[in-house]
Design an enzyme around this catalytic site. Structure first.
Site, PDB file in Angstrom:
ATOM      1  N   SER A 194       1.109  -0.913   0.056  1.00  0.00           N
ATOM      2  CA  SER A 194      -0.206   0.126   0.380  1.00  0.00           C
ATOM      3  C   SER A 194       0.971   1.023  -0.243  1.00  0.00           C
ATOM      4  O   SER A 194       1.627   0.834  -0.970  1.00  0.00           O
ATOM      5  CB  SER A 194      -0.959  -0.255   1.401  1.00  0.00           C
ATOM      6  OG  SER A 194      -1.904   0.774   0.986  1.00  0.00           O
ATOM      7  N   ASP A 222      -5.187  -3.453  -2.849  1.00  0.00           N
ATOM      8  CA  ASP A 222      -4.144  -3.161  -1.540  1.00  0.00           C
ATOM      9  C   ASP A 222      -3.274  -4.355  -1.019  1.00  0.00           C
ATOM     10  O   ASP A 222      -3.890  -5.372  -0.078  1.00  0.00           O
ATOM     11  CB  ASP A 222      -5.251  -2.450  -0.452  1.00  0.00           C
ATOM     12  CG  ASP A 222      -3.909  -1.680   0.322  1.00  0.00           C
ATOM     13  OD1 ASP A 222      -2.794  -2.099   0.644  1.00  0.00           O
ATOM     14  OD2 ASP A 222      -4.060  -0.772   0.952  1.00  0.00           O
TER      15      ASP A 222
END
Length: 388
Positions: free
Chosen positions: A47, A166
């Site tokens: 991320s 993610d």
């Protein structure tokens, strides 16, 4: 236990806007023990953490990374609904920032040096990417790792024709399994560099290889990861990262450690970090400390006069990073949106935190159930294959 005589890695957990915590921690490394950064074998991240890792791998100056994070936060806060405003495009903003920061040969520098965590949309499996054929491919991988469903949109990006989301959802700390990996996370827990607090902890959970204590402090940190805080608060987070990294260095007595020589190319973007209190002549050390203290006090007084008494922007941060934060607060007053006076009130914050805690627990429980179901499905498939 970290052993500088062996190869080591540095891994960054995903944390949204709180990634400026890593700027403070890395500025401490570069100032006090630059060998920890220059000698690292790999940089891993998921991320927003993968953006920090990528900056290190390709040689982006730490000041430029700081400016990029501040600009992203300012862009989100100027809208009425913040990151949820229809005109604000999180991933497009990050992409533009990467196009500005990354050099043309970024993919060559990153290959073998950068490890990015991705979550495959089809089955939730984790994929680690360390090879990049082109600069655009590197950017695609970073975009995939940063895509948090709904928060960043509804159509996930793809890499080599496969959709990913993610990376923090499946592995928030890549390279964690390696014994000699320095782990960083802006949430209190068991990471090597993280906040330490004495507040009451309900219990501790492991989220994507990151140990996180469930307490009121971390609930606040999770909220500010998704909802950008003020520039003042971001500067405070950066300073906290510096202090936590300094504690890590001192606890392991790394200032006196002799590191193995390594031929590591971090690119021409790196500026030589200043060296403090390590001169050859010990007789001048005390004079140098005194001069530095006088300059720091004078600088603090000037900044206090310029940007108001309640700003805690600099003090311990290196001059280059402190200057970026001071200028951001001074020349870009953070007025926020029209809802800021309401959302910044303490009662409102507490309500948001109490609403976020069940959400955090639901995410953690859902991830655990998902993992258990995946393991059961694999076991049944394997048993069926053996029967045949």
């Amino acid at each position: 236990m970290f052993d500088p005589s062996e190869e080591w890695n540095i891994s960054f957990a995903g944390c949204g806007f709180r990634s400026i915590y890593y700027v403070g921690a890395l500025s401490c490394f570069l100032e006090r023990v630059p060998q920890l950064v220059h000698g690292a074998s790999k940089f891993g991240g998921a991320s927003s953490g993968c953006l920090v890792a990528a900056a290190l791998a390709v040689g982006v100056p730490i000041e430029q990374l700081c400016i990029s994070i501040l600009n992203l936060a300012k862009g989100a806060r100027k809208h009425t609904l913040g990151v949820f405003h229809p005109t604000f495009r999180m991933l497009q903003t990050v992409r533009r920032s990467l196009l500005e920061m990354l050099p043309e040969d970024a993919h060559l520098r990153a290959t073998g040096k950068l490890c990015v965590s991705l979550t495959r949309l089809a089955d939730g499996g984790n994929v680690l990417v360390s090879t990049f054929d082109t600069r655009e491919e590197l950017i695609q991988v970073l975009m995939c790792s940063c895509f948090f469903p709904v928060y960043c949109g509804f159509i996930p990006p793809s890499y080599h024709g496969v959709h990913y989301v993610d990376g923090a959802l499946s592995n928030n700390m890549p390279l964690f399994e390696h014994r000699n990996t320095i782990t960083m996370a802006p949430f209190s827990g068991e990471s090597d560099i993280c906040p330490k607090e004495g507040t009451f902890n309900f219990f501790e959970v492991s989220y994507g290889n990151v140990s996180i204590q469930v307490n009121t402090g971390n609930v606040h940190r999770v909220c500010s990861s998704f909802l950008p805080p003020t520039l003042e608060k971001l500067a405070e987070i950066c300073q906290n990262g510096y202090m936590d990294a300094l504690r890590f260095i001192k606890e392991r007595d790394l200032l006196s450690v002799k590191y193995s020589p390594r031929s590591v190319a971090l690119g021409e973007g790196w500026t030589k970090p200043p060296r403090f209190e390590h001169g050859k002549e010990l007789a001048n050390a005390e004079k140098a400390r005194l001069r530095a203290k006088l300059r720091r006090n004078a600088r603090n007084r000037r900044q206090k006069d310029q940007i108001s008494p309640n700003r805690t922007v600099t003090g311990i941060l290196p001059a280059s990073v402190g200057k970026v934060l001071c200028e951001a607060c001074r020349y870009n007053p953070d007025t926020g949106s029209c809802w800021s006076p309401l959302t910044d009130l303490l009662p409102t914050k507490r309500i948001i935190y109490m609403l976020t805690l069940p959400l955090l627990l639901s995410i953690l429980l859902g991830q655990r159930l998902w993992n258990e179901q995946t393991i059961d499905a694999c076991s049944r498939s394997l048993q069926t294959h053996m029967d045949h």
